[in-house]
Design a protein around this motif. Structure first.
Motif, mmCIF file in Angstrom:
data_model
loop_
_atom_site.group_PDB
_atom_site.id
_atom_site.type_symbol
_atom_site.label_atom_id
_atom_site.label_comp_id
_atom_site.label_asym_id
_atom_site.label_seq_id
_atom_site.Cartn_x
_atom_site.Cartn_y
_atom_site.Cartn_z
ATOM 1 N N ALA A 457 45.095 33.864 -14.550
ATOM 2 C CA ALA A 457 45.311 33.573 -15.743
ATOM 3 C C ALA A 457 46.890 33.615 -16.172
ATOM 4 C CB ALA A 457 44.469 34.432 -16.997
ATOM 5 N N ARG A 458 47.478 34.707 -15.576
ATOM 6 C CA ARG A 458 48.913 35.004 -16.034
ATOM 7 C C ARG A 458 49.760 34.282 -14.912
ATOM 8 N NH1 ARG A 458 49.804 39.456 -18.938
ATOM 9 N NH2 ARG A 458 51.787 38.560 -19.156
ATOM 10 N N ALA A 459 49.320 33.767 -13.835
ATOM 11 C CA ALA A 459 50.237 33.088 -12.707
ATOM 12 C C ALA A 459 50.118 31.646 -13.137
ATOM 13 C CB ALA A 459 49.813 33.165 -11.376
ATOM 14 N N TYR A 460 48.991 31.114 -13.576
ATOM 15 C CA TYR A 460 49.010 29.738 -13.799
ATOM 16 C C TYR A 460 48.661 29.162 -15.278
ATOM 17 C CZ TYR A 460 48.835 30.257 -8.766
ATOM 18 O OH TYR A 460 49.294 30.589 -7.595
ATOM 19 N N HIS A 461 48.413 30.270 -16.107
ATOM 20 C CA HIS A 461 48.388 29.791 -17.655
ATOM 21 C C HIS A 461 47.530 28.380 -17.797
ATOM 22 C CE1 HIS A 461 50.996 32.800 -19.059
ATOM 23 N NE2 HIS A 461 51.478 32.878 -17.964
ATOM 24 N N GLU A 462 48.131 27.563 -18.322
ATOM 25 C CA GLU A 462 47.344 26.374 -18.705
ATOM 26 C C GLU A 462 46.722 25.590 -17.290
ATOM 27 O OE1 GLU A 462 51.869 24.899 -17.951
ATOM 28 O OE2 GLU A 462 50.582 26.749 -18.800
ATOM 29 N N SER A 463 46.917 26.143 -16.296
ATOM 30 C CA SER A 463 46.337 25.498 -15.047
ATOM 31 C C SER A 463 45.494 26.338 -14.157
ATOM 32 C CB SER A 463 47.620 25.010 -14.110
ATOM 33 O OG SER A 463 48.121 24.001 -14.216
ATOM 34 N N ALA A 464 45.198 27.638 -14.946
ATOM 35 C CA ALA A 464 44.475 28.631 -14.642
ATOM 36 C C ALA A 464 42.960 28.157 -14.004
ATOM 37 C CB ALA A 464 44.209 29.802 -15.420
ATOM 38 N N ALA A 465 42.455 27.270 -14.613
ATOM 39 C CA ALA A 465 40.822 26.775 -14.353
ATOM 40 C C ALA A 465 40.716 26.273 -13.076
ATOM 41 C CB ALA A 465 40.284 26.094 -15.602
ATOM 42 N N PRO A 466 41.723 25.225 -12.810
ATOM 43 C CA PRO A 466 41.568 24.605 -11.353
ATOM 44 C C PRO A 466 42.054 25.524 -10.082
ATOM 45 C CG PRO A 466 43.169 23.523 -12.691
ATOM 46 C CD PRO A 466 42.326 24.427 -13.799
ATOM 47 N N MET A 467 43.007 26.361 -10.593
ATOM 48 C CA MET A 467 43.602 27.154 -9.495
ATOM 49 C C MET A 467 42.513 28.308 -9.255
ATOM 50 S SD MET A 467 46.134 26.058 -8.281
ATOM 51 C CE MET A 467 46.606 27.021 -7.185
ATOM 52 N N ARG A 468 41.672 28.738 -10.382
ATOM 53 C CA ARG A 468 40.436 29.773 -9.863
ATOM 54 C C ARG A 468 39.767 29.279 -8.947
ATOM 55 N NH1 ARG A 468 39.339 30.439 -14.509
ATOM 56 N NH2 ARG A 468 40.619 32.592 -14.935
ATOM 57 N N THR A 469 39.483 27.937 -9.293
ATOM 58 C CA THR A 469 38.375 27.114 -8.268
ATOM 59 C C THR A 469 39.090 26.897 -6.917
ATOM 60 O OG1 THR A 469 37.225 25.978 -10.084
ATOM 61 C CG2 THR A 469 37.066 24.942 -7.958
ATOM 62 N N PHE A 470 40.308 26.668 -6.633
ATOM 63 C CA PHE A 470 41.158 26.470 -5.601
ATOM 64 C C PHE A 470 40.835 27.809 -4.847
ATOM 65 C CE2 PHE A 470 44.738 27.178 -3.108
ATOM 66 C CZ PHE A 470 45.055 25.950 -2.468
ATOM 67 N N PHE A 471 41.283 28.866 -5.374
ATOM 68 C CA PHE A 471 41.495 30.075 -4.801
ATOM 69 C C PHE A 471 39.928 30.687 -4.468
ATOM 70 C CE2 PHE A 471 45.749 30.707 -5.924
ATOM 71 C CZ PHE A 471 46.441 30.724 -4.953
ATOM 72 N N ASP A 472 39.036 30.464 -5.155
ATOM 73 C CA ASP A 472 37.611 30.933 -4.775
ATOM 74 C C ASP A 472 37.248 30.063 -3.626
ATOM 75 O OD1 ASP A 472 37.420 32.556 -7.082
ATOM 76 O OD2 ASP A 472 36.359 31.336 -8.215
ATOM 77 N N THR A 473 37.530 28.966 -3.651
ATOM 78 C CA THR A 473 37.231 28.077 -2.587
ATOM 79 C C THR A 473 37.775 28.545 -1.069
ATOM 80 O OG1 THR A 473 36.963 26.134 -3.987
ATOM 81 C CG2 THR A 473 36.910 25.962 -1.543
ATOM 82 N N LEU A 474 39.119 28.622 -1.295
ATOM 83 C CA LEU A 474 39.866 29.419 -0.063
ATOM 84 C C LEU A 474 39.327 30.439 0.293
ATOM 85 C CD1 LEU A 474 42.205 29.145 1.778
ATOM 86 C CD2 LEU A 474 43.645 30.282 -0.038
ATOM 87 N N HIS A 475 39.005 31.559 -0.569
ATOM 88 C CA HIS A 475 38.651 32.890 -0.111
ATOM 89 C C HIS A 475 37.279 32.702 0.495
ATOM 90 C CE1 HIS A 475 41.516 34.448 -3.595
ATOM 91 N NE2 HIS A 475 42.248 34.184 -2.184
ATOM 92 N N HIS A 476 36.343 31.832 -0.196
ATOM 93 C CA HIS A 476 35.002 31.909 0.600
ATOM 94 C C HIS A 476 35.100 31.420 1.765
ATOM 95 C CE1 HIS A 476 32.580 33.114 -2.937
ATOM 96 N NE2 HIS A 476 33.019 32.117 -3.844
ATOM 97 N N ALA A 477 35.875 30.425 2.098
ATOM 98 C CA ALA A 477 36.236 29.923 3.560
ATOM 99 C C ALA A 477 36.685 31.194 4.161
ATOM 100 C CB ALA A 477 37.119 28.749 3.722
ATOM 101 N N LEU A 478 37.686 31.990 3.951
ATOM 102 C CA LEU A 478 38.045 33.023 4.748
ATOM 103 C C LEU A 478 37.010 34.152 5.022
ATOM 104 C CD1 LEU A 478 41.668 33.208 3.050
ATOM 105 C CD2 LEU A 478 41.105 32.340 5.439
ATOM 106 N N GLU A 479 35.973 34.242 4.256
ATOM 107 C CA GLU A 479 35.098 35.303 4.666
ATOM 108 C C GLU A 479 34.413 35.236 5.896
ATOM 109 O OE1 GLU A 479 32.296 34.822 1.306
ATOM 110 O OE2 GLU A 479 33.773 35.810 -0.520
ATOM 111 N N VAL A 480 34.240 34.225 6.580
ATOM 112 C CA VAL A 480 34.148 34.042 7.786
ATOM 113 C C VAL A 480 34.995 34.663 9.211
ATOM 114 C CG1 VAL A 480 32.421 32.151 7.267
ATOM 115 C CG2 VAL A 480 34.760 31.703 8.530
ATOM 116 N N MET A 481 36.030 35.049 8.577
ATOM 117 C CA MET A 481 37.113 35.460 9.506
ATOM 118 C C MET A 481 36.770 36.574 10.481
ATOM 119 S SD MET A 481 40.118 33.667 9.981
ATOM 120 C CE MET A 481 40.764 35.075 10.744
#
Length: 848
Positions: A457-481
Motif C-alpha cells: 500500500a505504501r510503496a505502490y499507492h494507486e498501483s498497490a492492487a496489481p503489485m500485491r498480485t505480482f508479489f503474491d505470485t512471485l512469492h508462491h513460486a519461490l516457495e519451492v526453493m
C-alpha cells in the motif's frame, strides 16, 4: 543486555527557561497541524567530529516528514542560537535540553534510544558516539552507535506515519494528514533486540529500519581471523613451522596453520588482544576458510580427539577465551561455528561467560543441539539468504514466509546479531522480503501478512492492487526453493528457472506489472516500479532463453535454433542495457543509494552470478554457430588414438612420434569463448596411454605443490576422465597442476553394491600408478600425461576398441582488478551443466 530505565518520577527540570515541568499523565496530547510552529534543534557539541552530519540527516528526515504530511516548514537550528521560540521544538541528540529533563544519552548502551515529550516539546536521542570509544572523526555509520537514528526511525514510523521501504529518498514514503497526535509526558525507551546487524551497508535510515544498523562494538573479519593473526606473507619464509604439515612437508598454501604450535596460539591470542585494546568490546575468533588440518604428530595428539579437528578447534578457542576472561575482564570472544567445527563441542558443555557463538548453520535441529551447551554470551548468525553466489544468481531467492520463520527462530533462540552475507542487490524484486526480515527480527510477534500489505500500500499507492498480485505470485513460486536446493537433479540454473517460472507464472507477473505501470500517477510510485521492471526484465530474459532451449533440445532443428538464437541475442542486449561505460551495472538516478545488481560486471551479469553460472546456451556465439552451420548437441566428439612404436617423447609435440598426430582442441565447456586455449594429442603403446597437452598459461602466475590428493582443482589444472569400458557407467578421474608432485585422483562407478557407503559416489581412496611431466616456456604450459593400462585394469586396446573420455582444463584468469576468474574448457562440451564429470558428455576415443 543491561537496559537503561527511566521514569517520569526521576525526570528533573534542569534547563531553566526552556522547559516547563512535565504535565500530569492525563495531559492532552501534542497536536501538530499545518498552522503549528515547529523547529528542529541539534546539539552544539558532539562526542566525535562527524556525528553532526548524522544528526543533520535525522533532522532532514523529520523536516521532510513534517512537510509532506502537514505542509509544515520546520527550520533546523543549532541549540543555543535562538531563544524565545514559541511553538513545538523537536530536540535531536545529546542536547542540553534532554539532559535538563533527566536523560544522559551518551550513557545509553548499543543502539538504544529514547523518545520523550515534555511541555509540548519532543526529545529524540540515543548514544551517538564511536562504537570503539575513539575520540577521532567518524565517517561511516558502521563505526558508530547512532541511537538518535534509532529514535528518529521509530518516531518517523510511529508518529509521522513514514515508511522506510527502500534505500534513499525515493524509498521513504509519507502520506498527507490533517494533524498528528503525540502523547504528552511520553517516555518511550527503545532497546533494539539486534545489537549487531551488518554485511553490506545500504543507506543509513533504511538500514536502521531493517535491523541492519552496523557491527556495534564487535570487531569482525568477515568470518576468518587466522589470516590476520598469522599471515603467510609475513611468516611463511622464516617460520614454516607455523603452517600445516601435509604430504611430508610444511606448506603455507591457503594459510592453514599448525594449531598445536604454542607460538601460533600466541599469535592468534595477540591478534585478539590487539583488536580489543583498540576499543572493540568483542572480537571474532575464526579459523581459516576451507580449513585443512595440520597432520603433524602434535596436532594429531592435540586435545586427545583423534582425527576430529572440529573438536580440536573448539578446545583451542575455548582456552583462548578463558585466558581472555582473566586478562581483559568485560571483553568478549565471538567464536565462529564453521567447518570443521560446524557442530557443538562434545568434550565440554559450558563456555566461559565471555563467549558469544557465531552460527553459520541455524536450523531447528542446530538450535536443539545447542540447547545442551551453555553459551552465556548468546548467539550471532552468519546468514546466506541472499547474494549472487546462490543458484538463482541475480534473481529472487527466498519468499517472505521463509524469512519470517527464520527471523522468529532466531528470536526464540537468543540470536542477538545477524551478519548478512550478500544483501541488497535486488531491492525491487526482493524489497518486500528485506522489509519483512528486518521488522520481524525486531518484533517476532509482528504479522507477516499485515506487514506485506502495508508495504504494498505504501510503496505502490494507486498501483498497490496489481503489485500485491505480482508479489503474491512471485512469492508462491519461490516457495519451492527449499525443495530445489535439496534436489540434485536441479543442479543447473536452467532447470531451476524452469521449475520456478512456468509460462503461467511469468504471464501473471508480466500482466500485473504492466497494469501497475499503467495505473501509476505519482512520481515516487513510477520510480519504484521502474526498479522492479529493470530487475524483472533481467529475470524474464533468462526465462525466455530457458524456454527456447527446452524447445530446441526437444526438436534440434534450424527453425528451433533460430528461435533460441533470437532469445540469446536479446538477452545479451538486455544485459548491455544495464551497464554503464565502465562495464558495470549503472546506478539508477532514481535510487542513488540502491546497489543496483550490486554494481556487477558484464561477465557476472551474463553468467547470472559467480557460483552457479548459466552456461549453455547463454554463452553461445550464435553468429559463429550459424556461419559454421553447427547445430549444438546433435553430434558427439570422436578422436582416433594412434599406436606409437617408440618412446613418447616430452618435447614440443611437433616432432618424433608426435609429428603426424592430430591436435584436438578444447573449447568453452558449454561452447562459450575462452581466453586460455588448450589442445592435446592422444597416443598409446603396448603398456601406456599418453596425452600430450599444450595450454596457454599466464607467465606471471606461480604455483606450489599440493602433494598427493591435494585440492588441485583450486589451481590451474588439467583433468583427465577415462572410461576404458566405454559404457559410461564408471570412470577414472586424474588431475595435475603445473607444479611438481601436485596431483589428485579418484574413481567412480566401480563399487556396485547398493549398500556400500560409496555406491554411486566418488572413491577418493583410489590411487593410480600414473605420472605427468611439466614445463613452462613463455606463455605456454607443456605436459605429458602417462597412465599404464595395468593401473586402469584394462587390457591393451586392440584396433577398433572404443573408450569414452573427456579432457578438461581449469584456468584462473587474472582480471583487470587483479582477481582470478575461473574458466572451464572441455574437449567434448557439456551442454547440460558446467561440470567435467557428466558421463553423457564424454566423447569417444577409437584405438587404431
Amino acid at each position: 543486555m543491561k537496559k537503561l530505565l527511566f521514569t517520569l518520577a526521576g525526570a528533573l527540570l534542569l534547563l531553566t527557561g526552556c522547559q516547563s515541568a512535565p504535565n500530569s499523565t492525563g495531559a492532552p496530547p501534542i497536536e501538530l497541524k499545518k498552522e503549528s510552529a515547529v523547529r528542529i534543534v541539534i546539539p552544539a557539541e558532539h562526542a566525535n567530529p562527524g556525528i553532526e552530519s548524522f544528526l543533520r540527516q535525522c533532522a532532514g528526515i523529520i523536516k521532510r516528514g513534517l512537510k509532506e504530511t502537514l505542509d509544515i516548514d520546520a527550520p533546523v537550528e543549532v541549540e543555543g542560537k535562538r531563544f524565545g521560540f514559541k511553538g513545538n521544538t523537536i530536540f535531536l541528540g545529546n542536547t542540553k535540553a534532554i539532559r535538563g529533563i533527566g536523560f544522559e544519552p551518551l550513557k545509553f548502551e548499543n543502539f538504544d534510544a529514547v523518545v520523550a515529550t515534555r511541555g509540548g516539546d519532543i526529545f529524540i536521542a540515543g548514544s551517538d558516539r564511536h562504537a570503539f570509544g575513539k575520540k577521532g572523526p567518524v565517517r561511516h555509520k558502521n563505526d558508530c552507535f547512532l541511537g538518535t537514528v534509532t529514535g528518529t526511525v521509530r518516531f518517523t514510523e510511529k508518529f509521522l506515519n513514514g515508511r522506510f521501504l527502500l534505500p534513499g529518498p525515493n524509498g521513504l514514503d509519507f502520506e498527507k494528514s490533517k494533524s498528528l497526535l503525540i502523547p504528552e509526558n511520553l517516555t518511550w525507551h527503545i532497546s533494539p533486540r539486534i545489537i549487531l546487524g551488518t554485511g553490506r551497508a545500504n543507506e543509513l535510515f533504511y538500514d536502521y529500519s531493517t535491523a541492519n544498523p552496523g557491527r556495534g562494538s564487535i570487531h569482525l573479519y568477515g568470518g576468518h581471523s587466522y589470516y590476520d593473526a598469522v599471515p603467510a606473507k609475513k611468516y611463511a619464509k622464516d617460520h614454516p613451522e607455523y603452517f600445516a604439515f601435509r604430504d611430508g612437508k610444511r606448506s603455507a598454501l591457503g594459510n592453514h596453520l599448525c594449531i598445536s604450535n604454542p607460538e601460533v596460539q600466541e599469535l592468534i591470542y595477540k591478534e585478539m588482544l590487539k583488536k580489543l585494546d583498540d576499543g572493540a568490546g568483542a572480537v571474532e575468533l575464526a579459523q581459516t576458510d576451507g580449513f585443512m588440518p595440520c597432520l603433524c604428530d602434535k596436532c594429531k595428539a592435540f586435545g586427545n580427539t583423534g582425527d576430529d579437528y572440529g573438536e580440536k578447534i573448539w578446545i583451542l578457542h575455548k582456552s583462548l577465551a578463558e585466558r581472555l576472561l582473566k586478562d581483559r575482564p568485560g571483553k568478549k570472544a565471538v567464536i565462529i561455528c564453521y567447518p570443521p567445527n560446524f557442530n557443538p563441542p562434545r568434550t565440554f558443555t559450558k563456555f566461559p561467560p565471555n563467549v558469544i557463538i557465531e552460527l553459520c548453520k541455524y536450523t531447528d535441529q542446530t538450535f536443539a543441539d545447542w540447547k545442551k551447551i551453555e553459551v552465556p554470551g548468546g548467539f550471532l548468525t552468519y546468514i546466506y539468504n541472499w547474494g549472487n553466489y546462490q543458484i538463482t544468481g541475480y534473481t529472487p531467492k527466498n519468499p517472505p514466509g521463509f524469512l519470517a520463520e527464520q527471523a522468529r527462530r532466531f528470536a526464540a533462540n537468543g540470536v542477538m546479531g545477524v551478519y548478512r552475507c550478500g544483501f541488497g542487490e535486488l531491492c525491487g524484486l526482493e524489497g518486500p522480503g528485506y522489509y519483512i526480515y528486518g521488522k520481524i527480527l525486531e518484533d517476532p510477534e509482528a504479522n507477516c501478512e499485515a506487514l506485506l500489505n502495508d508495504y504494498y500500500a505504501r510503496a505502490y499507492h494507486e498501483s498497490a492492487a496489481p503489485m500485491r498480485t505480482f508479489f503474491d505470485t512471485l512469492h508462491h513460486a519461490l516457495e519451492v526453493m527449499p525443495w530445489i536446493k535439496e534436489n540434485r537433479y536441479l543442479a543447473n540454473q536452467r532447470n531451476v528457472f524452469s521449475a520456478l517460472y512456468p509460462p503461467d507464472v511469468m504471464e501473471t507477473l508480466e500482466k500485473n506489472l504492466a497494469r501497475a505501470e499503467k495505473q501509476a500517477e505519482q512520481d515516487k510510485v513510477k520510480a519504484r516500479l521502474l526498479l522492479v521492471r529493470k530487475e524483472f526484465d533481467y529475470l524474464k530474459a533468462i526465462v525466455d532463453v530457458v524456454r527456447a532451449y527446452q524447445i530446441y533440445r526437444t526438436v534440434p532443428e534450424w527453425r528451433t535454433f533460430d528461435l533460441l538464437a533470437e532469445k540469446i541475442d536479446a538477452r545479451k542486449a538486455q544485459v548491455e542495457s544495464l551497464l554503464a561505460k565502465n562495464g558495470k551495472a549503472k546506478q539508477l538516478k532514481e535510487f542513488p543509494f540502491v546497489r543496483f545488481f550490486d554494481g556487477a560486471s558484464r561477465a557476472f551479469l551474463l553468467d547470472n552470478g559467480r557460483s552457479s553460472t548459466l552456461g549453455a546456451p547463454f554463452d553461445w556465439n550464435t553468429k559463429f554457430l550459424k556461419e559454421k552451420k553447427i547445430l549444438p548437441g546433435t553430434t558427439s566428439k570422436k578422436l582416433a588414438v594412434k599406436k606409437i612404436a617408440d618412446t613418447a617423447e616430452f618435447n614440443d609435440f611437433e616432432s618424433g612420434v608426435w609429428k603426424n598426430l592430430k591436435w584436438e582442441e578444447l573449447g568453452g565447456i558449454q561452447l562459450g569463448p575462452i581466453v586460455e586455449k588448450t589442445r592435446f594429442k592422444a597416443a598409446y603403446d603396448d603398456r601406456n596411454f599418453y596425452l600430450a597437452v599444450v595450454s596457454d598459461l599466464d607467465p606471471k602466475k606461480t604455483f606450489h605443490s599440493l602433494g598427493k590428493d591435494g585440492p588441485c582443482w583450486r589451481n590451474d589444472c588439467i583433468e583427465v576422465l577415462l572410461d576404458p569400458k566405454g559404457d559410461r557407467q564408471s570412470f577414472y578421474h586424474m588431475i595435475y597442476t603445473p607444479a611438481e608432485e601436485s596431483r589428485f585422483d579418484e574413481a567412480f562407478g566401480f563399487i556396485t553394491d547398493p549398500l556400500h557407503p560409496l555406491y554411486n559416489k566418488h572413491d577418493t581412496a583410489w590411487n593410480g600408478d600414473w605420472t605427468y611431466k611439466c614445463r613452462r616456456e613463455g606463455g605456454k604450459w607443456y605436459s605429458l600425461f602417462t597412465v599404464p593400462f595395468a593401473t586402469l585394469k584394462t587390457p591393451v586396446p586392440k584396433p577398433g576398441t572404443t573408450w569414452t573420455l573427456n579432457i578438461g582444463r581449469e584456468s584462473r584468469i587474472i582480471g583487470g582488478s587483479g582477481n582470478e576468474i575461473p574458466e572451464l574448457s572441455l574437449w567434448s562440451p557439456n551442454l547440460e551443466n558446467a561440470g567435467f564429470h557428466d558421463r553423457e558428455a564424454f566423447g569417444e576415443a577409437v584405438f587404431e
